[in-house]
Design a protein around this motif. Structure first.
Motif, short mmCIF file in Angstrom:
data_model
loop_
_atom_site.label_atom_id
_atom_site.label_comp_id
_atom_site.label_asym_id
_atom_site.label_seq_id
_atom_site.Cartn_x
_atom_site.Cartn_y
_atom_site.Cartn_z
N PRO A 168 53.32 7.22 17.69
CA PRO A 168 52.31 7.08 16.63
C PRO A 168 51.62 5.84 16.76
CG PRO A 168 54.78 6.94 16.26
CD PRO A 168 54.66 7.61 17.42
N TRP A 169 52.13 4.70 17.28
CA TRP A 169 51.15 3.59 17.17
C TRP A 169 50.48 3.32 18.59
CZ3 TRP A 169 55.05 -0.94 15.04
CH2 TRP A 169 55.43 -0.36 13.72
N ARG A 170 50.35 4.49 19.38
CA ARG A 170 49.51 4.15 20.83
C ARG A 170 48.06 3.89 20.51
NH1 ARG A 170 50.39 7.66 26.13
NH2 ARG A 170 50.18 9.43 24.55
N ASP A 171 47.43 3.15 21.22
CA ASP A 171 46.10 2.72 21.14
C ASP A 171 45.25 3.69 21.40
OD1 ASP A 171 43.60 1.69 20.63
OD2 ASP A 171 44.08 0.20 22.25
N PRO A 172 44.68 4.57 20.66
CA PRO A 172 43.77 5.70 20.97
C PRO A 172 42.60 5.29 21.95
CG PRO A 172 43.14 5.12 18.68
CD PRO A 172 44.48 4.32 18.94
N GLU A 173 42.38 4.10 21.93
CA GLU A 173 41.25 3.75 23.06
C GLU A 173 42.01 2.83 24.18
OE1 GLU A 173 38.79 1.37 20.69
OE2 GLU A 173 38.84 3.07 19.21
N THR A 180 49.96 -0.55 21.82
CA THR A 180 49.06 -0.64 20.67
C THR A 180 47.87 -1.31 20.98
OG1 THR A 180 50.04 -2.70 19.85
CG2 THR A 180 51.40 -0.72 19.43
N ALA A 181 46.86 -1.10 19.93
CA ALA A 181 45.62 -2.10 19.93
C ALA A 181 46.05 -3.58 20.18
CB ALA A 181 44.99 -1.48 18.84
N LEU A 182 45.13 -4.20 20.50
CA LEU A 182 45.57 -5.85 20.34
C LEU A 182 45.13 -6.08 18.99
CD1 LEU A 182 43.42 -6.83 23.29
CD2 LEU A 182 45.61 -7.27 23.11
N PHE A 183 46.05 -7.25 18.66
CA PHE A 183 46.10 -7.51 17.28
C PHE A 183 44.75 -8.24 17.00
CE2 PHE A 183 50.77 -7.95 17.32
CZ PHE A 183 51.00 -6.85 17.45
#
Lengths: 359, 302, 524
Positions: A168-173, A180-183
């Motif tokens: 669920p939290w995987r960065d789509p890009e 995950t996405a970078l904070f």
């Protein structure tokens, strides 16, 4: 037998502090032997391992960055170990703290830093506490051994982390990488020293150690923890509640581990990945022992083991040594420390003399 | 269900439970003598890589198994020297042994990642000798503790080392032997992981089985026959979680239920917690069966 | 020392069974045996008399091979030997019954006996031989019972049977009667006399003078690690023996005539029922008592009959089911924990010093804080007031003449007697309204015991209600105004001390309340 142990009758203050130094010296000697067995020049290897990480301009600041989570976790574990509460699942509590804080950072990336940062810290602490509450509840309510339950939960925490970053939290890009996405920059702790990675967590670690020191040595609660660890029946005699102290130990240990996890993902790592910890939660156990289960000692223990991480990285690059060497040295250090600690309560004596002196 | 499927299920569960059974049997003997060695995971890992490396170099799986056994013993010897001679805290030393063993096995194993060996030869019903050795050892240990005089002495030392010392039994020597036996069994358990279960080496390949073995001893309340029940129960859970992952979904009344593979992988660990709670809540039973001196150091005056 | 002359007179030309010359044993900070000589003849009952800490137990452990002497010679039937270990001692024909029984709680009687027989040959047909010995000496035992289900008297029988199976020439008994009722003691003596008649020498260790006068033919008296006298105890008075044992004439604690205590009870227990939390503990059944200010109530009984549970129930370590089961100074305290009870004025000295009453690895200051911080207000805002705490510890040390280097000394560095003085002083100095002490002088030297007794009496005189739980009847008779006996978790009616006889108390200790028949009481 050639040598015998003879009870001293009292704690030796000298050996309480000399034992870790002797253990360190013995570990360095052993390390030199291991290096030469592996076909490396021992002196040069030791230089790479122990000195070179500190020579670069970023060396010392990096040492503090690496030491911060170790100190945070180590202080919490020290209080618990003093009370004979063996929370060895700090690695899992660290992971949960990171996950909780990351959840907030990813949900509200644009919240103002002045709100987001404290909220992430609180959530990090709550995440660690939540994970530690399970062994606390199982121990106090159902008598289940906290060593095994807290450790099992570490495996579960790691699986939960992998699930989140691959699901669920995987960065789509993120090109399919498990992360995950970078904070956002608002979710990154402020740097204390310009041009380094020394972040707010380093300051927090030192503050926590000082508070821990006061709690342990000066406060009634700290006294209660020490009595419970040394003589549970005496704690009962004095009316100190064992359940309350077990809960307290695990909440403090879990909360601080969670805080460490939060600072690590928000600061140096900057996102959630499956490898947010090189085993800080386990290494902190060694830190706690090396620091004599004393919060100020934990600062030194944390710095020394942080050096072993930096040295391990340097050795990987300069000596092409596998990173696993770090774990071996950490284990050997703890072995020597535990062996040397016998000298605190016993003295070594040679073979029994034929006629013992008078009274 | 088809007979073939049942047989293959039973055999698979046996395979999954064998390392647990081997390690837990060793730990049970160690704990019965009053020594709590939490380094099972570390000893298994070292046994796994030493057995694997030896097999790769000599081509002999027998030598590999023997080497693993000796490696496990060597690891437990470190533990014994620290806790029995130097009176170090057993919990801390056990943790140190696991940290050390994890590092050591990773270092030695770095160059073996990706190498494969031939699985241990099968001797009976498609299973290798270690599967049967685990069962035989368990029954021998059960007999030894229950019926033999030496087993009685071992139990007595775990029950009260002071009384045993006063009668004249060599407490420390017997604890050394029990600890070494535990190490040897953990070495075998590790060898089974790398030489039979996976036929390859991977870092941290035991994945907590050592700790589950420690928990199994509590689950069995220190009675060998219950160890068998526990090991097969967990073998079943592990096999089940693998099977679900392989299938990708659970068949729920005809509807495929997709479960995250991580949740399925977490099952054995969650089951361990559940089992511990179920057993431990009966404090009286734990106290009656646990060796009274478990984890307590012994130093003879004079 | 006139021992040698007496020995020859008594023995004629018999070769001694065992003779020790110049035995020295040094422990860190303590010379336990200083050139000790001892001779035991075949078939005699020989007393080894001395106070706690005189070195008796060390000496017998040397004879039994548990400890190695630093110097000196041991001769067995005239031959010089080195006793390697207890196995070796048993092979020589030395059997020993320990003061703290060397039994294994979870194992059965037969397993326990088997463990004492190190030669496989001895274990052949063990069960029939246990039955034979039990029958011929009247020592009844069920071989399949687990030890934790047995009474103390039965446990001692296991040890004796274990020794007898090996047909010993010398049987060492280390303080065997401290756990027995007077009736059980009489039975034990019959067994020992019979053994002696059959040729087995007995080395009988005790500090109980009347027993030794009743049983033994010769006595060796030890003090501070040295042999100070030999005598025939049958020819000496108890007073004379006591003087030899203690060395100086002791000032007896002054038992002021307190007369009738006035006012209502300061401590009341009303039909208290409590399940033991201990694995092999004793449940309390319908326990009631009342103690007025200025009064000392003694509670006698054999170890393991509910004393620990009673102490825990009074101190608040275990809570009663109803608040009014325990009343301290009019407040219902049954469901209050130790801290609240202290606030009400309850102070407690548990039986076990190390690990219960005190933390051995902590300083005396910290130990003073442990139970004193509530009544002496040693904490402020959750922090320890270390100056005030050290002051309190120092006050206790000075008032009770505790021999130590000061408040920062670790509790473990103190001798048993000094630590006990500190622990009693710590509670007395909190001016309690109720003080409960368990085994106040167990393992304490005579000087410290006298000081502790005096302090308890002074405290009672100042208006405190004092409860003394003790297995030592002499102590209760010396201290208490009234005595009650606890047996199998039931407490008898309290009897004024002037009206109580030792026989009556002995029967109560065996559980003869008129409610249940005691299993160990001799029909005598």
């Amino acid at each position: 037998m050639l040598l015998r142990l003879e009870p001293r009758g009292e704690h030796s203050r000298l050996w309480t502090y000399a034992s870790p130094l002797l253990a360190l010296a013995l570990t360095v000697v052993t390390a030199a032997i291991i290096f030469s067995v592996l076909g490396k020049d021992p002196l040069q290897s030791l230089y790479v391992y122990l000195i070179s990480p500190l020579t670069s301009t970023t060396g010392l600041p990096e040492l503090f960055v690496k030491a911060a989570p170790l100190i945070l976790i180590g202080v919490g574990l020290s209080l618990g170990f003093r009370a004979n509460v063996w929370n060895i699942g700090a690695e899992g509590q660290y992971t949960l703290g990171a996950i909780f804080a990351a959840g907030l950072a990813l949900s509200y990336p644009d919240a103002p830093a002045i709100l987001l940062m404290p909220a992430m810290m609180v959530l990090g602490i709550l995440g660690g506490m939540a994970w530690a509450a399970i062994p606390a509840y199982l121990r106090t309510r159902w008598n289940a051994n906290e060593i095994l339950t807290s450790l099992m939960l570490t495996y579960v925490a790691q699986l939960l982390l992998i699930y989140l970053v691959t699901g669920p939290w995987r960065d789509p890009e993120g090109y399919g990488f498990p992360q995950t996405a970078l904070f956002s920059s608002n979710a990154t702790p402020p740097m204390l020293v310009e041009g380094t990675r020394v972040h707010l967590g380093v300051l927090a670690a030192f503050l926590v150690a000082i508070i821990g020191w006061i709690v342990l040595t000066r406060s009634v609660i700290g006294f209660q923890l020490r009595v419970l660890g040394q003589a549970p029946r005496a704690a009962r005699f004095a009316g100190f509640s064992q359940s309350r102290l077990i809960w307290l130990s695990l909440m403090v240990g879990g909360g601080l581990a969670g805080l460490a996890g939060m600072f690590e993902v928000a600061g140096p790592v900057g996102q959630l990945t499956p490898s947010i910890s090189p085993g800080y939660g386990f290494t902190a156990i060694i830190v706690a022992f090396l620091g004599r289960l004393h919060p100020i000692g934990v600062i030194f223990g944390g710095l020394i083991l942080a050096l072993s991480y930096l040295g391990g990285e340097a050795a990987q690059i300069d000596l092409r040594m596998p990173n696993a060497v770090t774990g071996i040295f950490q284990g050997i250090l703890l072995f020597f420390l535990l062996a040397c600690d016998v000298l605190i309560l016993y003295r070594l004596r040679g073979p029994k003399p034929a006629a013992a002196g008078g009274a | 269900m088809d007979q073939v499927i049942i047989v293959s299920f039973v055999l698979s569960v046996m395979t999954a439970s064998t390392p647990l059974l081997l390690a837990a049997t060793g730990e049970l003997v160690t704990e019965k003598s009053g020594v709590l060695n939490l380094g099972v995971e570390g000893m298994m890992l070292v046994g796994a890589i030493v057995g694997f490396a030896t097999t790769v170099h000599t081509g002999s799986s027998l030598l590999g198994v023997l080497a693993a056994l000796l490696a496990g013993m060597a690891m437990s010897l470190i533990f014994a020297i620290l806790t029995l001679t130097f009176l170090a805290n057993q919990v801390a030393t056990g943790l140190a042994l696991t940290i050390f063993g994890t590092g050591l096995s990773a270092l030695v194993g770095a160059s073996y990642v990706g190498t494969a060996v031939e699985a241990l030869p099968r001797v009976l019903f498609g299973q290798d000798a270690l599967v049967y050795l685990a069962l035989v050892t368990l029954f021998v240990v059960a007999w030894f503790l229950r019926r033999s005089h030496r087993g009685l002495v071992l139990r007595a030392i775990g029950d009260s080392h002071d009384a045993a010392h006063a009668i004249g039994y060599p407490v420390i020597l017997i604890r050394y032997l029990a600890t070494l036996f535990g190490g040897a069994m953990c070495g075998l358990a590790g060898a089974y992981m790398s030489l039979a279960y996976a036929t390859s080496w991977a870092e941290n390949m035991t994945a907590g089985r050592g700790w589950i073995a420690v928990a199994l001893v509590v689950f069995a309340t220190w009675r060998p026959i219950w160890l068998l029940v526990g090991a097969y129960l967990f073998g079943g859970i592990m096999y089940g979680s693998l099977a679900i992952q392989a299938a990708g979904a659970i068949n729920l009344f005809g509807y495929p239920l997709v479960v995250p593979s991580q949740l399925v992988s977490a099952l054995p660990y969650l089951a361990t917690i559940v089992v511990l709670v179920v057993i431990s809540r009966d404090r009286a039973r734990i106290r009656l069966n646990a060796p009274a001196c478990l984890g307590r150091p012994f130093h003879a005056a004079g | 020392m006139t021992g040698q002359a007496e020995t020859t007179k008594a023995t004629g030309t018999t070769v001694p069974l065992l003779s020790l010359t110049g035995i020295v044993k040094q422990f860190p900070g303590c010379l336990a045996n200083d050139r000790v000589d001892l001779t035991v003849l075949p078939g005699e009952i020989h007393a080894l008399l001395g106070e706690n800490g005189a070195g008796k137990s060390t000496l017998v452990k040397i004879i039994y091979g548990v400890l190695k002497p630093d110097a000196g010679e041991i001769r067995w039937q005239g031959e010089p030997i080195v006793v390697q270990n207890p196995n070796h001692a048993r092979r020589l024909g030395i059997g020993m019954v320990f003061q703290h029984f060397s039994l294994f709680e979870t194992l059965t009687v037969a397993e326990n006996i088997a463990l004492g027989l190190t030669d496989a040959a001895d274990r052949k047909g063990l069960r029939t031989r246990i039955a034979e010995i039990s029958r011929s000496y009247g020592l009844h035992l069920d071989p399949d019972k687990a030890v934790h289900d047995l009474s103390v008297g039965e446990r001692q029988r296991i040890e004796i049977v274990r020794c007898l199976l090996q047909k010993p020439k010398l049987l060492i008994m280390d303080e065997p009667t401290s756990v027995l009722t007077p009736q059980e003691v009489e039975r034990l003596f019959e067994t020992l006399r019979r053994l002696a008649k059959e040729g087995c020498a007995i080395l009988y260790i005790s500090h109980k003078l009347e027993e030794i006068r009743a049983l033994c033919e010769r006595a060796t008296i030890m003090r501070l690690g040295k042999v100070v006298a030999h005598c025939d105890p049958r020819q000496e008075t108890a007073k004379r023996l006591a003087e030899m044992m203690i060395g100086t004439a002791l000032k007896a604690a002054s038992h002021q005539a307190r007369g009738e205590a006035n006012g209502g009870p300061r401590l009341e227990v009303k039909t208290l029922n409590l399940k033991s939390e201990q694995q092999f503990g004793t449940d309390l059944k319908n326990v009631s008592l009342a103690v007025k200010g200025g009064e000392i109530l003694g509670i006698g009984g054999i170890a393991g009959n509910g004393q620990a549970e009673l102490m825990a129930a009074l101190s608040g370590e275990m809570l009663a089911a109803s608040p009014n089961a325990i009343v301290i100074d009019g407040t219902h305290a049954g469901k209050l924990g130790p801290r609240e009870r202290r606030a009400l004025g309850g102070c407690f000295v548990p039986e076990e010093r190390n690990g219960h009453g005190a933390v051995s690895g902590m300083s005396l200051s910290e130990n003073a804080f442990l139970s004193g911080h509530i009544r002496r207000a040693l904490a402020r805002n959750g922090l320890i007031d270390s100056g005030k705490t050290a002051g309190f510890a120092d006050d206790v040390i000075k008032s009770f003449d505790v021999r130590t280097t000061g408040p920062s000394a670790e509790a473990r560095s103190l001798s048993g007697g000094n630590l006990q003085k500190f622990l009693v002083g710590r509670e007395v100095k909190q001016s309690p309204s109720v003080l409960v002490v368990s085994q106040p002088t167990w393992g304490v030297d005579a000087g410290a015991a006298a000081a502790i007794h005096q302090a308890l009496m002074d405290l009672a005189d100042s208006g405190t209600a004092v409860v003394v739980i003790s297995q030592d009847l002499d102590e209760i008779f010396a201290l208490a105004d009234r005595i009650a006996v606890i047996a199998e978790g039931k407490l008898s009616q309290a009897i004024p001390i002037g009206e109580a006889s030792v026989e009556q108390i002995g029967l109560l200790m065996g559980g003869m309340h008129g409610t249940s028949g005691g299993r160990d009481v001799a029909s005598a």
